[in-house]
Scaffold this motif. Structure first.
Motif, PDB file in Angstrom:
ATOM      1  N   PHE A  63       0.813  -1.209   0.000  1.00  0.00           N
ATOM      2  CA  PHE A  63       0.000   0.000   0.000  1.00  0.00           C
ATOM      3  C   PHE A  63       0.851   1.266   0.000  1.00  0.00           C
ATOM      4  O   PHE A  63       0.351   2.358   0.233  1.00  0.00           O
ATOM      5  N   GLY A  64       2.148   1.093  -0.245  1.00  0.00           N
ATOM      6  CA  GLY A  64       3.034   2.238  -0.390  1.00  0.00           C
ATOM      7  C   GLY A  64       3.641   2.749   0.904  1.00  0.00           C
ATOM      8  O   GLY A  64       4.136   3.876   0.945  1.00  0.00           O
TER       9      GLY A  64
ATOM     10  N   ARG B  99     -10.060 -16.473   6.043  1.00  0.00           N
ATOM     11  CA  ARG B  99      -9.712 -16.244   4.631  1.00  0.00           C
ATOM     12  C   ARG B  99      -8.217 -16.096   4.385  1.00  0.00           C
ATOM     13  O   ARG B  99      -7.798 -15.873   3.261  1.00  0.00           O
ATOM     14  N   GLY B 100      -7.420 -16.162   5.423  1.00  0.00           N
ATOM     15  CA  GLY B 100      -5.980 -16.065   5.262  1.00  0.00           C
ATOM     16  C   GLY B 100      -5.504 -14.637   4.996  1.00  0.00           C
ATOM     17  O   GLY B 100      -6.263 -13.669   5.120  1.00  0.00           O
ATOM     18  N   LEU B 101      -4.261 -14.531   4.620  1.00  0.00           N
ATOM     19  CA  LEU B 101      -3.641 -13.224   4.393  1.00  0.00           C
ATOM     20  C   LEU B 101      -4.317 -12.474   3.252  1.00  0.00           C
ATOM     21  O   LEU B 101      -4.461 -11.249   3.309  1.00  0.00           O
ATOM     22  N   ASP B 102      -4.779 -13.181   2.242  1.00  0.00           N
ATOM     23  CA  ASP B 102      -5.480 -12.523   1.128  1.00  0.00           C
ATOM     24  C   ASP B 102      -6.757 -11.841   1.606  1.00  0.00           C
ATOM     25  O   ASP B 102      -7.116 -10.774   1.112  1.00  0.00           O
ATOM     26  N   GLY B 103      -7.430 -12.420   2.575  1.00  0.00           N
ATOM     27  CA  GLY B 103      -8.628 -11.809   3.134  1.00  0.00           C
ATOM     28  C   GLY B 103      -8.318 -10.529   3.885  1.00  0.00           C
ATOM     29  O   GLY B 103      -9.050  -9.538   3.788  1.00  0.00           O
TER      30      GLY B 103
ATOM     31  N   ALA C 182      -7.549  -7.862   1.400  1.00  0.00           N
ATOM     32  CA  ALA C 182      -8.789  -7.391   0.767  1.00  0.00           C
ATOM     33  C   ALA C 182      -9.502  -6.375   1.654  1.00  0.00           C
ATOM     34  O   ALA C 182     -10.018  -5.359   1.165  1.00  0.00           O
ATOM     35  N   GLU C 183      -9.528  -6.612   2.956  1.00  0.00           N
ATOM     36  CA  GLU C 183     -10.178  -5.675   3.873  1.00  0.00           C
ATOM     37  C   GLU C 183      -9.407  -4.365   3.956  1.00  0.00           C
ATOM     38  O   GLU C 183      -9.996  -3.282   3.987  1.00  0.00           O
TER      39      GLU C 183
ATOM     40  N   ASN D 294      -8.172   1.502   1.769  1.00  0.00           N
ATOM     41  CA  ASN D 294      -7.360   2.263   0.813  1.00  0.00           C
ATOM     42  C   ASN D 294      -8.243   2.905  -0.248  1.00  0.00           C
ATOM     43  O   ASN D 294      -8.028   4.055  -0.638  1.00  0.00           O
ATOM     44  N   GLN D 295      -9.253   2.191  -0.732  1.00  0.00           N
ATOM     45  CA  GLN D 295     -10.160   2.720  -1.735  1.00  0.00           C
ATOM     46  C   GLN D 295     -10.980   3.892  -1.200  1.00  0.00           C
ATOM     47  O   GLN D 295     -11.351   4.797  -1.940  1.00  0.00           O
TER      48      GLN D 295
END
Length: 59
Positions: free
Chosen positions: A8-9, A41-45, A48-49, A54-55
């Protein structure tokens, strides 16, 4: 969190990481909630949150 921050920079060794990434994430998504998301959901979940924050320009 430090492993996710660069996506995320944010540099986790920089002092702004705490104020601009870690604290806002934990304010909007509690540590308990992140743990539940990670368990389901693991690290990908988790990513995603955080991407949703960020959005919305929260981080």
């Amino acid at each position: 969190m430090k492993a996710i921050a660069p996506q995320f920079g944010y540099n986790p060794t920089d002092t702004t990481y705490i104020k601009k990434f870690r604290n806002p994430v934990l304010s909007y998504l509690s540590a308990e909630r992140l743990l539940i998301i990670y368990g389901n959901r693991g690290l990908d979940g988790v990513i995603a949150e955080i991407r949703k924050l960020n959005q919305k320009k929260i981080i």
